[in-house]
Design an enzyme around this catalytic site. Structure first.
Site, PDB file in Angstrom:
ATOM      1  N   SER A  16       0.829  -1.212   0.000  1.00  0.00           N
ATOM      2  CA  SER A  16       0.000   0.000   0.000  1.00  0.00           C
ATOM      3  C   SER A  16       0.864   1.264   0.000  1.00  0.00           C
ATOM      4  CB  SER A  16      -0.926  -0.044   1.215  1.00  0.00           C
ATOM      5  OG  SER A  16      -1.650   1.149   1.344  1.00  0.00           O
ATOM      6  N   ARG A  37      11.915  -9.406  -1.668  1.00  0.00           N
ATOM      7  CA  ARG A  37      12.374 -10.793  -1.742  1.00  0.00           C
ATOM      8  C   ARG A  37      12.134 -11.316  -3.152  1.00  0.00           C
ATOM      9  NH1 ARG A  37       8.076 -12.521   2.387  1.00  0.00           N
ATOM     10  NH2 ARG A  37       7.107 -10.901   1.137  1.00  0.00           N
ATOM     11  N   MET A  73       4.859  -6.015  11.482  1.00  0.00           N
ATOM     12  CA  MET A  73       5.274  -7.204  12.227  1.00  0.00           C
ATOM     13  C   MET A  73       6.475  -7.929  11.613  1.00  0.00           C
ATOM     14  SD  MET A  73       3.578  -7.363  15.011  1.00  0.00           S
ATOM     15  CE  MET A  73       3.445  -5.590  15.086  1.00  0.00           C
ATOM     16  N   VAL A  74       6.792  -7.675  10.351  1.00  0.00           N
ATOM     17  CA  VAL A  74       7.987  -8.333   9.795  1.00  0.00           C
ATOM     18  C   VAL A  74       9.230  -7.441   9.916  1.00  0.00           C
ATOM     19  CG1 VAL A  74       6.474  -9.485   8.121  1.00  0.00           C
ATOM     20  CG2 VAL A  74       7.961  -7.663   7.339  1.00  0.00           C
ATOM     21  N   HIS A  97       5.508   4.442  10.135  1.00  0.00           N
ATOM     22  CA  HIS A  97       4.731   4.287  11.368  1.00  0.00           C
ATOM     23  C   HIS A  97       5.747   4.016  12.474  1.00  0.00           C
ATOM     24  CE1 HIS A  97       1.645   3.255  14.184  1.00  0.00           C
ATOM     25  NE2 HIS A  97       1.634   1.961  13.988  1.00  0.00           N
ATOM     26  N   ASP A 180      -1.986   7.263  15.970  1.00  0.00           N
ATOM     27  CA  ASP A 180      -2.338   6.466  14.798  1.00  0.00           C
ATOM     28  C   ASP A 180      -3.114   5.220  15.221  1.00  0.00           C
ATOM     29  OD1 ASP A 180      -1.679   5.996  11.763  1.00  0.00           O
ATOM     30  OD2 ASP A 180      -1.278   4.085  12.745  1.00  0.00           O
ATOM     31  N   GLU A 220     -24.456   5.905   2.639  1.00  0.00           N
ATOM     32  CA  GLU A 220     -24.582   7.354   2.848  1.00  0.00           C
ATOM     33  C   GLU A 220     -23.506   7.925   3.764  1.00  0.00           C
ATOM     34  OE1 GLU A 220     -28.116   9.742   3.109  1.00  0.00           O
ATOM     35  OE2 GLU A 220     -29.311   7.913   3.128  1.00  0.00           O
TER      36      GLU A 220
HETATM   37  P1  NAD Z   1       1.513  -3.832   2.883  1.00  0.00           P
HETATM   38  O1  NAD Z   1       1.107  -5.031   3.649  1.00  0.00           O
HETATM   39  O2  NAD Z   1       0.534  -3.179   1.974  1.00  0.00           O
HETATM   40  O3  NAD Z   1       2.819  -4.143   1.994  1.00  0.00           O
HETATM   41  C1  NAD Z   1       3.859  -4.903   2.451  1.00  0.00           C
HETATM   42  C2  NAD Z   1       4.957  -5.076   1.389  1.00  0.00           C
HETATM   43  O4  NAD Z   1       6.101  -5.620   2.036  1.00  0.00           O
HETATM   44  C3  NAD Z   1       4.606  -6.033   0.256  1.00  0.00           C
HETATM   45  O5  NAD Z   1       5.249  -5.583  -0.904  1.00  0.00           O
HETATM   46  C4  NAD Z   1       5.235  -7.335   0.727  1.00  0.00           C
HETATM   47  O6  NAD Z   1       5.522  -8.219  -0.336  1.00  0.00           O
HETATM   48  C5  NAD Z   1       6.520  -6.803   1.338  1.00  0.00           C
HETATM   49  N1  NAD Z   1       7.139  -7.684   2.316  1.00  0.00           N
HETATM   50  C6  NAD Z   1       6.545  -8.449   3.257  1.00  0.00           C
HETATM   51  N2  NAD Z   1       7.465  -9.110   3.974  1.00  0.00           N
HETATM   52  C7  NAD Z   1       8.686  -8.737   3.476  1.00  0.00           C
HETATM   53  C8  NAD Z   1      10.028  -9.079   3.809  1.00  0.00           C
HETATM   54  N3  NAD Z   1      10.296  -9.928   4.789  1.00  0.00           N
HETATM   55  N4  NAD Z   1      11.008  -8.508   3.081  1.00  0.00           N
HETATM   56  C9  NAD Z   1      10.769  -7.641   2.084  1.00  0.00           C
HETATM   57  N5  NAD Z   1       9.505  -7.275   1.737  1.00  0.00           N
HETATM   58  C10 NAD Z   1       8.486  -7.835   2.427  1.00  0.00           C
HETATM   59  O7  NAD Z   1       2.073  -2.777   3.957  1.00  0.00           O
HETATM   60  P2  NAD Z   1       1.545  -1.257   4.229  1.00  0.00           P
HETATM   61  O8  NAD Z   1       0.132  -1.292   4.685  1.00  0.00           O
HETATM   62  O9  NAD Z   1       1.950  -0.402   3.082  1.00  0.00           O
HETATM   63  O10 NAD Z   1       2.428  -0.873   5.507  1.00  0.00           O
HETATM   64  C11 NAD Z   1       3.793  -0.490   5.386  1.00  0.00           C
HETATM   65  C12 NAD Z   1       4.116   0.477   6.507  1.00  0.00           C
HETATM   66  O11 NAD Z   1       3.376   1.691   6.300  1.00  0.00           O
HETATM   67  C13 NAD Z   1       3.741  -0.013   7.893  1.00  0.00           C
HETATM   68  O12 NAD Z   1       4.708   0.470   8.793  1.00  0.00           O
HETATM   69  C14 NAD Z   1       2.402   0.670   8.155  1.00  0.00           C
HETATM   70  O13 NAD Z   1       2.108   0.844   9.532  1.00  0.00           O
HETATM   71  C15 NAD Z   1       2.651   2.004   7.474  1.00  0.00           C
HETATM   72  N6  NAD Z   1       1.454   2.753   7.080  1.00  0.00           N
HETATM   73  C16 NAD Z   1       0.461   2.130   6.373  1.00  0.00           C
HETATM   74  C17 NAD Z   1      -0.662   2.847   5.983  1.00  0.00           C
HETATM   75  C18 NAD Z   1      -1.750   2.209   5.139  1.00  0.00           C
HETATM   76  O14 NAD Z   1      -2.731   2.883   4.881  1.00  0.00           O
HETATM   77  N7  NAD Z   1      -1.639   0.962   4.685  1.00  0.00           N
HETATM   78  C19 NAD Z   1      -0.789   4.214   6.327  1.00  0.00           C
HETATM   79  C20 NAD Z   1       0.275   4.834   7.008  1.00  0.00           C
HETATM   80  C21 NAD Z   1       1.383   4.084   7.388  1.00  0.00           C
HETATM   81 MG    MG Z   2      -1.864   2.743  11.262  1.00  0.00          MG
END
Ligand code: NAD
Ligand code: MG
Length: 334
Positions: A16, A37, A73-74, A97, A180, A220
């Protein structure tokens, strides 16, 4: 920006946030490499978008900024096994974050700058707003300033993703993390979902048509939230009927009452004292059985089937941005 060249940036993770940041930064003139990866679920997507993709260990080596945009978490394992042994001396480690730094799951090496740039919106919106010349508001923070330049780097990145167009606000890792989590739990994702589902169930239990209940309790909501977004509660009052206003003003507190406020304070207390973080980390480590079951219950809720049928006739919805592909949490742990 000053005349110094834009820093080289590696984005680890292409979900995302990762995809939106990578595309926006490239369009803003930064040199961007994506670390993933080999064979992972989003590698093809990043290549199709024209990025150089390398395994994370290689991708971070000569980057001046490494943005860690994998699931929270990863990140601790990824940082310990892949990033810390390979990131350059004095580079800048950037998070979207503050979770892992604030809850001490990651203790970054002392020579690194450690910053946070958190857009206040999902990735698809971060990209769409940038493309139309606007931006999603963002907050930024500095946890560790080894170079003396960490704040500038955070602001440059923030500008590059379009966040600075929207008055980037300076915060701390603690404030970003706690607010957040509170926002998504109590109001945006948890609170709003449960409010919609409970409202829909109340009408359906009382014998009203599920489709009519869907319009009233879910569809709505967007129209109301758009008014909040444009001009606050003031603007909503300008657009809704006097009857709706009187009902809202006299009945809203039936639903959000002293008990609801006490529960909100409980949500906040569990964030502040680390209870929520410990529970989520333990859940993830144990394989997410409870998380998956709770999520499945949300997906199986009958309002979802009703909505799917009704939305099939809303042709304009297919033009909405699709969420970026994300890894399954269990898979992502691998
Ligand atoms: P996501 O789950 O959408 O994307 C994760 C990406 O990481 C994927 O490309 C996945 O293939 C890759 N990935 C997973 N494990 C991996 C590994 N071991 N090595 C390399 N790549 C790996 O994640 P997201 O929702 O974009 O969240 C990313 C960060 O952004 C987090 O810290 C989250 O808290 C923060 N964040 C997210 C949002 C949101 O709206 N989604 C908003 C603000 C901040
Ligand atoms: Mg959040």
């Amino acid at each position: 920006m000053t005349s110094t060249p834009n820093p080289r940036i590696t984005i680890v993770g292409y979900g995302s946030q990762g995809r939106a940041h990578a595309l926006n930064l490239r369009d803003s003139g930064f040199e961007v490499t994506v670390g993933l990866r080999p064979g992972g679920p989003t590698e093809l997507k990043a290549r199709a978008d024209g990025f150089a993709v390398q395994p994370p260990a290689d991708a971070v080596r000569d980057a001046q900024i490494v943005a860690v945009l994998t699931p929270d978490m990863v990140q601790p394992q990824l940082y310990g096994e892949v990033i810390e042994p390979n990131i350059a001396q004095g580079a800048c480690l950037l998070f979207a974050h503050g979770f892992n730094v604030h809850y001490q799951q990651i203790a970054p090496r002392a020579d690194l700058d450690v910053v946070l740039v958190a857009p206040k919106g999902p990735g698809a919106l971060v990209r769409r707003e940038y493309e139309i010349g606007r931006g999603v508001p963002a907050v930024y923070a500095v946890h560790q300033d080894s170079s003396g330049n960490a704040g500038q780097l955070a602001l440059a990145y923030c500008a590059g993703i379009g966040g600075a167009r929207q008055n980037a606000i300076k915060t701390t890792f603690k404030e970003e993390t706690e607010t957040d989590l509170f926002g998504e739990q109590a109001v945006l994702c948890g609170g709003a979902t449960k409010l919609v589902q409970a409202g829909w169930e109340t009408l359906v239990e009382a014998g009203y048509q599920p489709e009519v209940a869907y319009y009233e309790c879910l569809h709505e909501l967007k129209l109301i939230v758009d008014l909040f977004y444009e001009g606050g509660v003031t603007r909503m009052h300008e657009f809704i009927s006097e009857t709706a206003q009187y009902g809202a003003l006299t009945r809203g507190n039936y639903v959000v009452d002293d008990n609801t406020r006490a529960q909100m304070r409980k949500v906040l207390a569990e964030i502040q004292d680390g209870t929520f973080a410990r529970q989520w980390i333990a859940e993830y480590a144990a394989g997410n059985a409870n998380y998956k079951a709770l999520k499945q219950a949300d997906l199986d809720h009958p309002i979802e089937q009703v909505g799917q049928r009704l939305r099939a006739n809303m042709k304009w919805l297919s033009a909405s941005p699709q969420p970026a592909p994300a890894a399954e949490p269990a898979e992502a742990a691998a």
